[in-house]
Design an enzyme around this catalytic site. Structure first.
Site, PDB file in Angstrom:
ATOM      1  N   GLY A   1       0.802  -1.213   0.000  1.00 15.39           N
ATOM      2  CA  GLY A   1       0.000   0.000   0.000  1.00 15.39           C
ATOM      3  C   GLY A   1       0.842   1.272   0.000  1.00 15.39           C
ATOM      4  O   GLY A   1       1.961   1.292   0.517  1.00 15.39           O
TER       5      GLY A   1
ATOM      6  N   GLY B   1       0.103  -5.659   0.835  1.00 17.89           N
ATOM      7  CA  GLY B   1      -0.998  -5.707  -0.121  1.00 17.89           C
ATOM      8  C   GLY B   1      -0.563  -6.093  -1.518  1.00 17.89           C
ATOM      9  O   GLY B   1      -1.358  -6.627  -2.298  1.00 17.89           O
TER      10      GLY B   1
ATOM     11  N   GLU C   1       4.060  -4.538   8.164  1.00 10.88           N
ATOM     12  CA  GLU C   1       3.120  -3.501   8.603  1.00 10.88           C
ATOM     13  C   GLU C   1       3.132  -3.240  10.111  1.00 10.88           C
ATOM     14  O   GLU C   1       2.979  -2.107  10.555  1.00 10.88           O
ATOM     15  CB  GLU C   1       1.690  -3.870   8.165  1.00 10.88           C
ATOM     16  CG  GLU C   1       1.463  -3.852   6.670  1.00 10.88           C
ATOM     17  CD  GLU C   1       1.951  -5.116   5.967  1.00 10.88           C
ATOM     18  OE1 GLU C   1       1.947  -5.146   4.727  1.00 10.88           O
ATOM     19  OE2 GLU C   1       2.340  -6.078   6.676  1.00 10.88           O
TER      20      GLU C   1
ATOM     21  N   ASP D   1      -2.356  -7.172   7.151  1.00 13.81           N
ATOM     22  CA  ASP D   1      -3.661  -6.921   6.539  1.00 13.81           C
ATOM     23  C   ASP D   1      -3.821  -7.614   5.194  1.00 13.81           C
ATOM     24  O   ASP D   1      -3.041  -8.508   4.835  1.00 13.81           O
ATOM     25  CB  ASP D   1      -3.864  -5.416   6.387  1.00 13.81           C
ATOM     26  CG  ASP D   1      -2.777  -4.733   5.548  1.00 13.81           C
ATOM     27  OD1 ASP D   1      -1.814  -5.422   5.146  1.00 13.81           O
ATOM     28  OD2 ASP D   1      -2.890  -3.520   5.305  1.00 13.81           O
TER      29      ASP D   1
END
Length: 387
Positions: A73, A119, A142, A150
């Site tokens: 991300g 991601g 993360e 995530d």
């Protein structure tokens, strides 16, 4: 060969109709290591929905432009949004997309050359065929910046051997291509010099038959094993330490093991844990542990809640401080609040994990095939609130 769409040659995602039956998706932000932006998520969903509905499409090949598949991300996007719901749109769409990536109906081959993190890796790992090379680097870092593991990784990592998932999620440790093959995060190892020819063969094919495509990729792949110094050869020690019931106990166990002969490698990870966000670590460990007992939809709904509550600074603003220190000021000196693991209470953790009311939960179309591409952001109460 036609380039479709909402994306021009300079678009962040390029979708190409190679022939009647084959499509190519290219993540196209090479200067940003193909980091995932709001536009990236929207275009990926647009192309994947269109091609899944098209009976002519049989095979989809996904790759990244440049030296990364995708570094995950776009952290600056979150930082610039600040606390609140400014990034609600992209967060909702990404989790909704993750469900479709795991349940996609057409054959996909991901060519994962270079960095694949967070991601970005969530786009490749669910593919039936995921090709890695000697230059592939996987990580889920993360937690160290105050986020959590995530984009479906509380589901994926919790199903890795032993407690490797906790180790990867808490330490942000990297795996290379050989290691990804060994633990099932990729299916084929292809030397990078063979990748262009493999890509050409795939794009020249006219079938989506999984067995045929696997055989084609097999022709270019090599049988590999992790190197002798790989952390995967230390899984017994990793399991011993990362099976502990709390982050505090994991660190105590690591300290005890690190002083033993042959365990010098653990010092690096101990230092990393001590530098990481205490809040991010505790949220991540609980999420991975819960993931073992949860279905994919349950994991995604939980991760959506966690992401929104973290971005809303419900119990801590560590995510913005972590991004500042890593990507904005680049001083690598974050000031966490709370400062210590002891200060991250169970009561506060319960707050970020607490279920939303039904209308505010992530909506996933998993109950019936007829509504497979419904439950989009535009059809939720969130969209109405943004008007």
């Amino acid at each position: 060969m036609a380039k479709e769409a909402a994306s021009s040659d300079q678009g962040v995602v390029i979708g190409e109709e190679i022939n009647q039956h084959v499509r190519l998706l290219t993540l196209n932000r090479p200067k940003q290591l193909n980091c995932i932006s709001s536009e990236t998520v929207s275009l990926l969903a647009e192309f994947l929905e269109k091609w899944e509905r098209d009976d002519n499409v049989r095979l989809i090949v996904i790759k990244g432009m440049g030296r990364a598949f995708s570094a995950g991300g776009d952290l600056r996007m979150f930082y610039n949004g600040g606390s609140g719901d400014s990034c609600l749109d992209v967060v909702y769409r990404m989790y909704w997309l993750c469900y479709h990536l795991h349940t996609y109906k057409k054959t996909r081959v991901a060519l994962v050359h270079g960095i694949a993190m967070g991601g970005g890796a969530a786009i490749s790992v669910p593919s039936e065929i995921s090709v890695v090379t000697e230059k592939t680097i996987f990580a889920v870092p993360e937690a160290s910046v105050g986020l959590h593991t995530d984009c479906s990784f509380s589901y994926i990592l919790s199903r890795l051997p032993g407690h490797l998932g906790e180790f990867l999620a808490l330490t942000g440790a990297t795996l290379n291509g050989k290691e990804m093959i060994d633990v099932g995060l990729a299916t084929h190892f292809v030397p990078s010099e063979k990748l262009p020819e493999l890509e050409k063969r795939l794009l020249d094919s006219d079938t989506g038959d999984k067995d045929v495509i696997r055989t084609l990729v097999d022709d270019y792949s090599s049988n590999v094993r992790p190197d002798e110094e790989s952390v995967l050869n230390k899984l017994e020690t990793i399991n011993k330490c990362f099976s502990a019931s709390s982050v505090e106990e994991i660190i105590i166990s690591l300290k005890a093991e690190a002083v033993l002969e042959g365990n010098e490698w653990m010092g690096h990870f101990l230092k990393g844990l001590k530098r990481a966000s205490p809040t991010g670590l505790k949220i991540t460990l609980r999420s991975i542990r819960e993931g073992r007992q949860q279905t994919l939809p349950e994991c995604l709904k939980k991760e959506f809640r966690l992401s929104m509550n973290i971005l809303r600074s419900l119990i801590s603003s560590d995510v913005f401080e972590g991004i500042r220190a890593l990507s904005i000021d680049k001083d690598n000196a974050p000031k966490w609040n709370p400062k210590t693991l002891d200060e991250v209470t169970c009561e506060n953790l319960d707050l970020v994990f607490q279920a939303f009311t039904d209308e505010l939960e992530l909506k996933l179309p998993y109950e019936a095939e007829s509504c497979r591409w419904e439950e989009k952001y535009e059809n939720t109460v969130y969209s109405l609130k943004q008007v």
